[in-house]
Design a protein around this motif. Structure first.
Motif, mmCIF file in Angstrom:
data_model
loop_
_atom_site.group_PDB
_atom_site.id
_atom_site.type_symbol
_atom_site.label_atom_id
_atom_site.label_comp_id
_atom_site.label_asym_id
_atom_site.label_seq_id
_atom_site.Cartn_x
_atom_site.Cartn_y
_atom_site.Cartn_z
ATOM 1 N N ASN A 169 -6.715 38.070 26.549
ATOM 2 C CA ASN A 169 -5.510 37.391 27.139
ATOM 3 C C ASN A 169 -6.009 36.083 26.846
ATOM 4 O OD1 ASN A 169 -3.852 36.465 28.927
ATOM 5 N ND2 ASN A 169 -4.800 36.854 31.049
ATOM 6 N N ASN A 170 -4.891 35.348 26.332
ATOM 7 C CA ASN A 170 -5.139 33.854 26.013
ATOM 8 C C ASN A 170 -4.266 32.918 26.751
ATOM 9 O OD1 ASN A 170 -6.703 34.262 23.368
ATOM 10 N ND2 ASN A 170 -4.887 35.609 22.724
ATOM 11 N N LEU A 171 -3.872 33.543 28.029
ATOM 12 C CA LEU A 171 -3.213 32.505 28.942
ATOM 13 C C LEU A 171 -4.159 31.633 29.602
ATOM 14 C CD1 LEU A 171 -0.624 32.004 30.416
ATOM 15 C CD2 LEU A 171 -1.186 33.506 32.063
ATOM 16 N N THR A 172 -3.723 30.417 29.563
ATOM 17 C CA THR A 172 -4.597 29.313 30.025
ATOM 18 C C THR A 172 -3.867 28.152 30.661
ATOM 19 O OG1 THR A 172 -6.560 27.753 29.248
ATOM 20 C CG2 THR A 172 -4.674 27.722 27.785
ATOM 21 N N LEU A 173 -4.643 27.205 31.426
ATOM 22 C CA LEU A 173 -3.958 25.957 31.765
ATOM 23 C C LEU A 173 -3.964 24.873 30.671
ATOM 24 C CD1 LEU A 173 -5.482 25.750 35.097
ATOM 25 C CD2 LEU A 173 -3.369 26.484 34.871
ATOM 26 N N GLY A 174 -2.531 24.515 30.548
ATOM 27 C CA GLY A 174 -2.357 23.225 29.642
ATOM 28 C C GLY A 174 -2.995 22.031 30.193
ATOM 29 N N PRO A 175 -3.075 21.056 29.422
ATOM 30 C CA PRO A 175 -3.298 19.614 29.705
ATOM 31 C C PRO A 175 -2.766 18.885 30.772
ATOM 32 C CG PRO A 175 -3.010 19.793 27.559
ATOM 33 C CD PRO A 175 -2.559 20.901 27.775
ATOM 34 N N ASP A 176 -1.548 19.556 30.967
ATOM 35 C CA ASP A 176 -0.656 18.935 32.091
ATOM 36 C C ASP A 176 -0.807 19.777 33.598
ATOM 37 O OD1 ASP A 176 0.470 21.083 31.226
ATOM 38 O OD2 ASP A 176 2.574 20.166 31.229
ATOM 39 N N GLY A 177 -1.664 20.784 33.551
ATOM 40 C CA GLY A 177 -1.787 21.428 34.619
ATOM 41 C C GLY A 177 -1.242 22.824 34.650
ATOM 42 N N GLY A 178 -0.055 23.115 33.748
ATOM 43 C CA GLY A 178 0.807 24.254 33.838
ATOM 44 C C GLY A 178 0.343 25.370 33.052
ATOM 45 N N LEU A 179 0.651 26.476 33.132
ATOM 46 C CA LEU A 179 0.320 27.672 32.421
ATOM 47 C C LEU A 179 0.726 27.393 30.993
ATOM 48 C CD1 LEU A 179 1.368 30.633 34.905
ATOM 49 C CD2 LEU A 179 -0.883 29.608 34.527
ATOM 50 N N PHE A 180 -0.176 27.803 29.971
ATOM 51 C CA PHE A 180 0.108 27.486 28.583
ATOM 52 C C PHE A 180 -0.361 28.810 27.521
ATOM 53 C CE2 PHE A 180 -1.634 25.783 24.523
ATOM 54 C CZ PHE A 180 -0.729 25.494 24.089
ATOM 55 N N VAL A 181 0.248 29.341 26.818
ATOM 56 C CA VAL A 181 0.015 30.200 25.948
ATOM 57 C C VAL A 181 0.186 29.747 24.499
ATOM 58 C CG1 VAL A 181 0.692 32.334 24.959
ATOM 59 C CG2 VAL A 181 1.234 32.188 27.126
ATOM 60 N N PRO A 182 -1.129 29.492 24.099
ATOM 61 C CA PRO A 182 -1.147 28.680 22.545
ATOM 62 C C PRO A 182 -0.675 29.587 21.550
ATOM 63 C CG PRO A 182 -3.380 29.141 23.370
ATOM 64 C CD PRO A 182 -2.359 29.872 24.397
ATOM 65 N N THR A 183 0.213 28.898 20.689
ATOM 66 C CA THR A 183 1.014 29.603 19.828
ATOM 67 C C THR A 183 0.399 30.417 18.914
ATOM 68 O OG1 THR A 183 2.476 27.509 19.737
ATOM 69 C CG2 THR A 183 2.773 28.921 17.726
ATOM 70 N N GLY A 184 0.729 31.525 18.529
ATOM 71 C CA GLY A 184 0.267 32.629 17.769
ATOM 72 C C GLY A 184 -1.046 33.296 18.352
ATOM 73 N N ALA A 185 -1.277 33.309 19.664
ATOM 74 C CA ALA A 185 -2.313 33.525 20.259
ATOM 75 C C ALA A 185 -2.336 34.975 20.727
ATOM 76 C CB ALA A 185 -2.882 32.580 21.358
ATOM 77 N N ASN B 197 -7.563 33.213 14.317
ATOM 78 C CA ASN B 197 -7.696 34.503 13.585
ATOM 79 C C ASN B 197 -6.086 35.362 13.570
ATOM 80 O OD1 ASN B 197 -8.806 36.792 12.374
ATOM 81 N ND2 ASN B 197 -9.482 37.639 14.059
ATOM 82 N N PRO B 198 -5.391 34.687 12.767
ATOM 83 C CA PRO B 198 -4.171 35.282 12.570
ATOM 84 C C PRO B 198 -3.873 36.667 12.310
ATOM 85 C CG PRO B 198 -4.321 33.657 11.050
ATOM 86 C CD PRO B 198 -5.518 33.513 12.032
ATOM 87 N N VAL B 199 -2.796 37.458 12.496
ATOM 88 C CA VAL B 199 -2.665 38.652 11.914
ATOM 89 C C VAL B 199 -1.957 38.408 10.653
ATOM 90 C CG1 VAL B 199 -1.379 40.912 11.868
ATOM 91 C CG2 VAL B 199 -2.014 39.797 14.045
ATOM 92 N N LYS B 200 -2.662 39.041 9.480
ATOM 93 C CA LYS B 200 -2.394 38.989 7.971
ATOM 94 C C LYS B 200 -2.614 40.210 7.372
ATOM 95 C CE LYS B 200 -6.555 36.916 6.818
ATOM 96 N NZ LYS B 200 -7.280 35.438 6.098
ATOM 97 N N VAL B 201 -2.229 40.354 6.076
ATOM 98 C CA VAL B 201 -2.145 41.430 5.273
ATOM 99 C C VAL B 201 -3.477 41.561 4.579
ATOM 100 C CG1 VAL B 201 -1.377 42.474 3.045
ATOM 101 C CG2 VAL B 201 0.354 41.496 4.792
ATOM 102 N N ALA B 202 -4.116 42.736 4.864
ATOM 103 C CA ALA B 202 -5.573 42.668 4.185
ATOM 104 C C ALA B 202 -5.493 42.844 2.579
ATOM 105 C CB ALA B 202 -6.116 43.952 4.614
#
Length: 281
Positions: A76-92, A109-114
């Motif tokens: 779970n990559n959900l976190t609090l952003g710098p402004d105090g709101g809930l934030f999901v990092p792009t591609g996370a 560690n993005p998903v990519k073709v092996a």
């Protein structure tokens, strides 16, 4: 007015006593210009019993703090952003990966073709193949190579035709149709041609045969009696000029020649074989 009478009010005035207390505040003199105003003040301890946590919400009744209830599940990559709101990092977003993929979907560690390493000296940019998605969303490589084989055989009889004295005179023509059965790729066509001319050679007679202007067989009878059925099966393997487009057809054939006839030599049969190898890679 009945209610006021129970309070002892009558004759146009009310003698009921109104008092403050229990978090209740009374203000005003009770006149028309300055009426009584009753207000109440509630403390946090009075409100907290009315609150509770729900799905996605965390409530601490001891402190009165209300916060987001974040899942502790791995990935779970959900976190609090710098402004105090809930934030999901792009591609996370964490994903499950199967064969042919690596990574977990996070920014680091993005998903990519092996992929493997390009093992050739040529450039992958100009010589590499392609991978595409089909109509079902599955990855597909370029079409598989294909090799097909087609052949033709024919035997023709003639009424004892005298062999001409000139060399490489056309006796007959033969051909077959070759088709590229690959629906995707151009094909390289390799053609093998065989010709066999049957001669009768009286004593002292001679004759030759071949095809496409090339005499490939000659014999002369040096004996005292006729030779019946003198022949030799000659072969050439040649590439058909140009490439054959997917699904296209083309005639493939050649001319059988005879010549240098002498002493009454004649031919009575020609047998021909044409074999084609159609290669698309």
């Amino acid at each position: 007015m009945g209610t006021l009478a129970r309070c002892g009010c009558g004759g146009g005035q009310c003698n009921c006593a109104i008092a403050a207390g229990d978090n209740v505040t009374l203000s005003g003199s009770g006149s028309v210009a300055n009426p009584y105003v009753v207000s109440a003040t509630l403390g946090c301890e009075d409100v907290r019993p009315c609150l509770s946590g729900t799905g996605g919400v965390d409530y601490n009744p001891a402190t009165g703090a209300i916060s987001a209830d974040l899942s502790g599940q791995a990935g779970n990559n959900l976190t609090l952003g710098p402004d105090g709101g809930l934030f999901v990092p792009t591609g996370a977003a964490t994903v499950s990966v199967g064969c042919g993929l690596t990574g977990n979907g996070s920014g680091a560690n993005p998903v990519k073709v092996a992929t493997g390493s390009w093992p050739y000296s040529c450039s992958a940019d100009t010589n590499g193949g392609v991978v595409v998605c089909d109509s079902s969303g599955r990855l597909r490589s370029e079409p598989r190579g294909k090799i097909s084989y087609q052949q033709f055989f024919e035997s023709r009889d003639y009424s004892d035709i005298t062999v001409p004295t000139a060399q490489n005179v056309v006796a007959d023509s033969f051909q077959m149709t070759v088709t590229n059965t690959d629906p995707c790729r151009d094909a390289f066509v390799l053609v093998e041609r065989e010709a066999d001319v049957y001669f009768v050679l009286p004593a002292g007679a001679g004759a030759g045969s071949g095809y496409e202007g090339d005499e490939m067989y000659y014999t002369r009878n040096t004996g005292s009696s006729s030779i019946v059925g003198a022949h030799a099966q000659t072969t050439k393997v040649l590439a058909n000029p140009g490439l054959l487009a997917p699904g296209a057809s083309t005639p493939v054939g050649f001319q059988v020649t005879v010549g240098r006839g002498s002493g009454g030599a004649y031919y009575y049969r020609i047998e021909v074989v044409i074999r084609a190898m159609i290669i698309s890679l």
